[in-house]
Design a protein around this motif. Structure first.
Motif, short mmCIF file in Angstrom:
data_model
loop_
_atom_site.label_atom_id
_atom_site.label_comp_id
_atom_site.label_asym_id
_atom_site.label_seq_id
_atom_site.Cartn_x
_atom_site.Cartn_y
_atom_site.Cartn_z
N ARG A 108 -7.82 -3.63 3.53
CA ARG A 108 -6.59 -4.49 3.71
C ARG A 108 -5.91 -4.67 2.46
N GLY A 109 -4.59 -4.35 2.61
CA GLY A 109 -3.71 -4.36 1.40
C GLY A 109 -3.23 -5.73 1.60
N TYR A 110 -2.91 -6.34 0.27
CA TYR A 110 -2.46 -7.85 0.24
C TYR A 110 -1.39 -7.78 -0.68
N ILE A 111 -0.15 -8.15 -0.39
CA ILE A 111 0.80 -8.67 -1.24
C ILE A 111 0.77 -9.96 -1.55
N ALA A 112 0.56 -10.18 -2.86
CA ALA A 112 0.34 -11.64 -3.66
C ALA A 112 1.79 -12.17 -4.16
N MET A 113 2.53 -11.38 -4.86
CA MET A 113 3.78 -11.93 -5.45
C MET A 113 4.88 -10.86 -5.19
N LEU A 114 6.04 -11.50 -4.93
CA LEU A 114 7.34 -10.63 -5.10
C LEU A 114 8.37 -11.63 -5.33
N ALA A 115 9.12 -11.03 -6.39
CA ALA A 115 10.16 -11.69 -6.97
C ALA A 115 11.24 -10.66 -7.45
N VAL A 116 12.68 -11.02 -7.18
CA VAL A 116 13.88 -10.54 -7.71
C VAL A 116 14.50 -11.31 -8.39
N SER A 117 14.92 -11.13 -9.72
CA SER A 117 15.99 -12.18 -10.58
C SER A 117 17.20 -12.44 -9.32
N ALA A 118 17.76 -13.58 -9.64
CA ALA A 118 18.61 -14.41 -8.93
C ALA A 118 19.85 -13.37 -8.93
N ALA A 119 20.21 -12.78 -9.92
CA ALA A 119 21.46 -11.89 -10.37
C ALA A 119 21.39 -10.60 -9.47
N SER A 120 20.33 -10.28 -9.17
CA SER A 120 19.94 -8.85 -8.68
C SER A 120 19.51 -8.63 -7.32
N ARG A 121 19.67 -10.00 -6.37
CA ARG A 121 19.37 -10.17 -5.18
C ARG A 121 20.45 -9.55 -4.21
N ASN A 122 20.21 -9.38 -3.06
CA ASN A 122 20.93 -8.95 -1.99
C ASN A 122 21.48 -7.51 -2.15
N HIS A 123 20.61 -6.65 -2.88
CA HIS A 123 21.03 -5.23 -3.35
C HIS A 123 19.71 -4.32 -2.73
#
Length: 200
Positions: A108-123
């Motif tokens: 089982r793979g587990y994705i614990a955390m995912l984050a993108v800087s606010a200025a870099s989102r939607n890309h």
């Protein structure tokens, strides 16, 4: 994940102001040699979106053991390259094997955390990070990938469901702030191979 204190910080790619990105975003696997340079930035980026605080030991727990499942998105036009996004994951045998499974455990793979800087989102950065960690898990024999994300986090839900994740279970008051979560699962083997008892 056995501990409900590890949640998925997936604000993913919600609405934000458009920002100019470098012509090419650089994606690299995390390495222990990068800790001094990037761990402070990783903690700062993830902490902005977390539903609950994590100590440095939580980050090191993942990064020391499964650094090859953790990817960073970097801006190569800065010196040193600045952090745009990060995904932190793990892969372990899971004890609750399905009755029809030919093996006693599933990977089982587990994705614990995912984050993108606010200025870099939607890309597409969050999508690329998730795809890279899933492919790495698949190459290492993962049967499934799971994660939790806040019930009200529509951006994250849309991102994961576009990638084939299914809602497995609602977890009431899952986070320390009292918010509920959904557990999502992506089967990397066919359902006919995994069984159909609905337990994930």
């Amino acid at each position: 994940m056995s501990s409900p204190s590890i949640s998925n910080s997936s604000s993913a790619e919600p609405q934000s102001k458009e920002a100019a990105l470098p012509p090419e975003v650089q994606y690299i696997q995390y390495s222990h040699t990068l800790e001094k340079q990037y761990l402070p930035s990783i903690r700062a980026l993830i902490s902005k979106d977390l539903s609950e605080p994590y100590s440095i030991y939580v980050y090191r727990f993942f990064l020391y053991q499964w650094g090859d499942l953790c990817f960073m998105a970097l801006n190569p036009t800065t010196t040193p390259p600045s952090l745009l996004g990060v995904i932190i994951s793990k892969l372990e045998p899971h004890n609750s094997a399905l009755p029809s499974s030919p093996t006693p455990t599933t990977q089982r793979g587990y994705i614990a955390m995912l984050a993108v800087s606010a200025a870099s989102r939607n890309h597409g950065i969050a999508t690329a990070l998730v795809q890279k960690t899933i492919e790495e898990m698949r190459d290492r024999g993962a049967d499934e990938v799971v994660l939790e994300t806040e019930e009200g986090n529509g951006g994250a839900m849309r991102l994961y469901e576009r990638l084939g994740f299914l809602r497995s279970k609602k977890l009431s008051r899952y986070y320390l702030n009292g918010n509920s979560a959904y557990r999502l699962v992506l089967f990397l083997r066919g359902v006919e191979d995994m069984g159909r008892d609905g337990q994930v």
